[in-house]
Each structure stands twice: as structure tokens, then as C-alpha cells.
Design a protein around this motif. Structure first.
Motif, PDB file in Angstrom:
ATOM      1  N   PHE A   1     -12.525   6.485   1.972  1.00 22.67           N
ATOM      2  CA  PHE A   1     -12.519   5.694   1.603  1.00 22.67           C
ATOM      3  C   PHE A   1     -14.402   6.490   0.908  1.00 22.67           C
ATOM      4  O   PHE A   1     -14.752   6.940   1.931  1.00 22.67           O
ATOM      5  CB  PHE A   1     -13.078   4.961   1.774  1.00 22.67           C
ATOM      6  N   ASP A   2     -14.630   6.167  -0.218  1.00 24.94           N
ATOM      7  CA  ASP A   2     -15.858   7.247  -0.784  1.00 24.94           C
ATOM      8  C   ASP A   2     -16.909   6.334  -0.555  1.00 24.94           C
ATOM      9  O   ASP A   2     -17.357   5.843  -1.867  1.00 24.94           O
ATOM     10  CB  ASP A   2     -15.451   7.715  -2.486  1.00 24.94           C
TER      11      ASP A   2
ATOM     12  N   ASP B   1     -10.872   0.504  -2.249  1.00 26.64           N
ATOM     13  CA  ASP B   1     -11.617   1.577  -3.387  1.00 26.64           C
ATOM     14  C   ASP B   1     -12.110   1.096  -4.807  1.00 26.64           C
ATOM     15  O   ASP B   1     -13.393   1.341  -4.581  1.00 26.64           O
ATOM     16  CB  ASP B   1      -9.983   2.732  -3.455  1.00 26.64           C
TER      17      ASP B   1
ATOM     18  N   GLN C   1     -18.653   9.559   3.337  1.00 26.32           N
ATOM     19  CA  GLN C   1     -17.077   9.277   2.844  1.00 26.32           C
ATOM     20  C   GLN C   1     -17.294   8.757   3.793  1.00 26.32           C
ATOM     21  O   GLN C   1     -18.230   8.705   5.413  1.00 26.32           O
ATOM     22  CB  GLN C   1     -16.130   9.712   2.541  1.00 26.32           C
TER      23      GLN C   1
ATOM     24  N   ARG D   1      -7.286   6.807   5.864  1.00 26.93           N
ATOM     25  CA  ARG D   1      -7.077   7.073   5.238  1.00 26.93           C
ATOM     26  C   ARG D   1      -8.782   7.241   4.607  1.00 26.93           C
ATOM     27  O   ARG D   1      -9.832   6.784   5.707  1.00 26.93           O
ATOM     28  CB  ARG D   1      -7.096   5.844   3.947  1.00 26.93           C
TER      29      ARG D   1
ATOM     30  N   TYR E   1      -5.176  -0.683  -0.073  1.00 26.53           N
ATOM     31  CA  TYR E   1      -6.386   0.768  -0.323  1.00 26.53           C
ATOM     32  C   TYR E   1      -6.445   0.974  -1.311  1.00 26.53           C
ATOM     33  O   TYR E   1      -7.947   1.080  -1.220  1.00 26.53           O
ATOM     34  CB  TYR E   1      -6.450   1.109   1.038  1.00 26.53           C
ATOM     35  N   ASP E   2      -5.976   0.504  -1.787  1.00 25.79           N
ATOM     36  CA  ASP E   2      -6.455   1.024  -3.748  1.00 25.79           C
ATOM     37  C   ASP E   2      -7.170   0.312  -3.645  1.00 25.79           C
ATOM     38  O   ASP E   2      -8.032   0.368  -4.293  1.00 25.79           O
ATOM     39  CB  ASP E   2      -5.381   0.845  -3.955  1.00 25.79           C
TER      40      ASP E   2
ATOM     41  N   VAL F   1     -17.878   0.201   4.990  1.00 22.83           N
ATOM     42  CA  VAL F   1     -16.265   0.139   4.554  1.00 22.83           C
ATOM     43  C   VAL F   1     -16.017  -1.151   5.992  1.00 22.83           C
ATOM     44  O   VAL F   1     -15.285  -1.926   6.015  1.00 22.83           O
ATOM     45  CB  VAL F   1     -15.933   1.356   4.789  1.00 22.83           C
TER      46      VAL F   1
END
Length: 164
Positions: A28-29, A159, A124, A26, A155-156, A35
Motif C-alpha cells: 500500500f502506498d 488503496d 509504503q 499487498r 484492498y483496492d 495502514v
């Protein structure tokens, strides 16, 4: 699902690497250091790693060093709980974590080995988790479980936390 067919859920890509391994990726921004912290600091982990709605992560203990222990206990609003313990084998901040996991009620067929890589890509971070199971049957059971949906939901949430 054919175990060899990759699938994507809400940005999470899950694929079988071998007869005993899966890989989850995945993007991530957010910067890699942030992270990495979200995967290793209990106050952050508790905010996103609790799976589907109705669950929480009241126990989250992390001794972040090679040989250090980890302990997670998830609780559902109906009283069900699920515990997992592990030991960190390798920590390379902010790029790599290797640890084992064993669930209290062993639904994964024994100890798993988890390697998590954090790769910076233009502001990212690509997170790649490779999980090695004790057998093909264990890997296949995990692929058929709701694990993918729970991770995608977590994970959402991550984010949104990273965007703050």
C-alpha cells in the motif's frame, strides 16, 4: 489452481506456504501507522473490508488488545449474512497482529489463526497475512472460494481511502 502456484489479483499475491497455510501480500502506498489503523479501527474497516459489491459490514467490533474480542457481520443486499468472531492474541502497534477467527457457519473447517505483519518500505507498507487452517482440505476449499476476489476488491477500496 495448483495450491503451490502463487497467483496475483489486482496487486494481491496469494500463495500456499504449507499444506495448511496461505499467505496474502499487498503493498500500500501509505505509511505503516495509517495502514495499521485501517486494519484495526472499525470506522475505517467498515469502509473497505466488505468484499464484493452488494455486501456491507454493518457489525464491526474491535477490542484491540491481547485477549480482546472482535466481531464482524457482513450482509448482502439479498439478505444473506455471514458472521465471524475472534480473539486477539498479540498486538504490536504498528507492526504485528495475531488473532484467531471462527465463522458462525463454519465454512473454513474450524478456527483459523491469522498473523498480519506491517512492514514499512520507503513510504509504503507491505502487508503480509498468513492464515493457518485446521486442515489441508480447509485450506484448499478457501483457495477455491471467491475469497481472493473479495479481498482484492477490499484492498483496492483501501488503496483509495489511504490516498485521501
Amino acid at each position: 489452481m495448483n495450491a503451490a502456484t502463487p497467483r496475483t489479483t489486482a496487486g494481491l499475491k496469494v500463495s500456499a506456504l504449507s499444506d495448511r497455510e496461505i499467505r496474502m501480500t499487498r503493498i500500500f502506498d501509505a505509511p505503516r501507522d495509517l495502514v495499521f489503523d485501517a486494519f484495526t479501527k472499525p470506522d475505517l474497516i467498515k469502509r473497505w473490508m466488505y468484499g464484493p459489491e452488494g455486501w456491507s459490514l454493518p457489525v464491526c467490533e474491535v477490542e484491540l488488545k491481547a485477549g480482546g474480542k472482535m466481531r464482524y457481520v457482513w450482509k448482502h443486499k439479498d439478505g444473506t449474512s455471514m458472521g465471524m468472531s475472534g480473539v486477539f492474541r498479540e498486538i504490536k502497534r504498528p507492526s504485528r497482529i495475531v488473532h484467531n477467527e471462527t465463522f458462525d457457519e463454519d465454512w473454513t473447517g474450524g478456527e483459523t489463526l491469522v498473523t498480519t505483519l506491517f512492514t514499512a518500505t520507503g513510504g509504503q507498507t507491505l502487508v503480509e497475512q498468513t492464515v493457518l487452517y485446521s486442515s489441508q482440505a480447509a485450506r484448499d476449499a478457501v483457495l477455491k472460494s471467491p475469497m481472493e476476489d473479495g479481498i482484492a476488491k477490499g484492498y483496492d477500496r483501501l488503496d483509495k481511502i489511504l490516498a485521501q
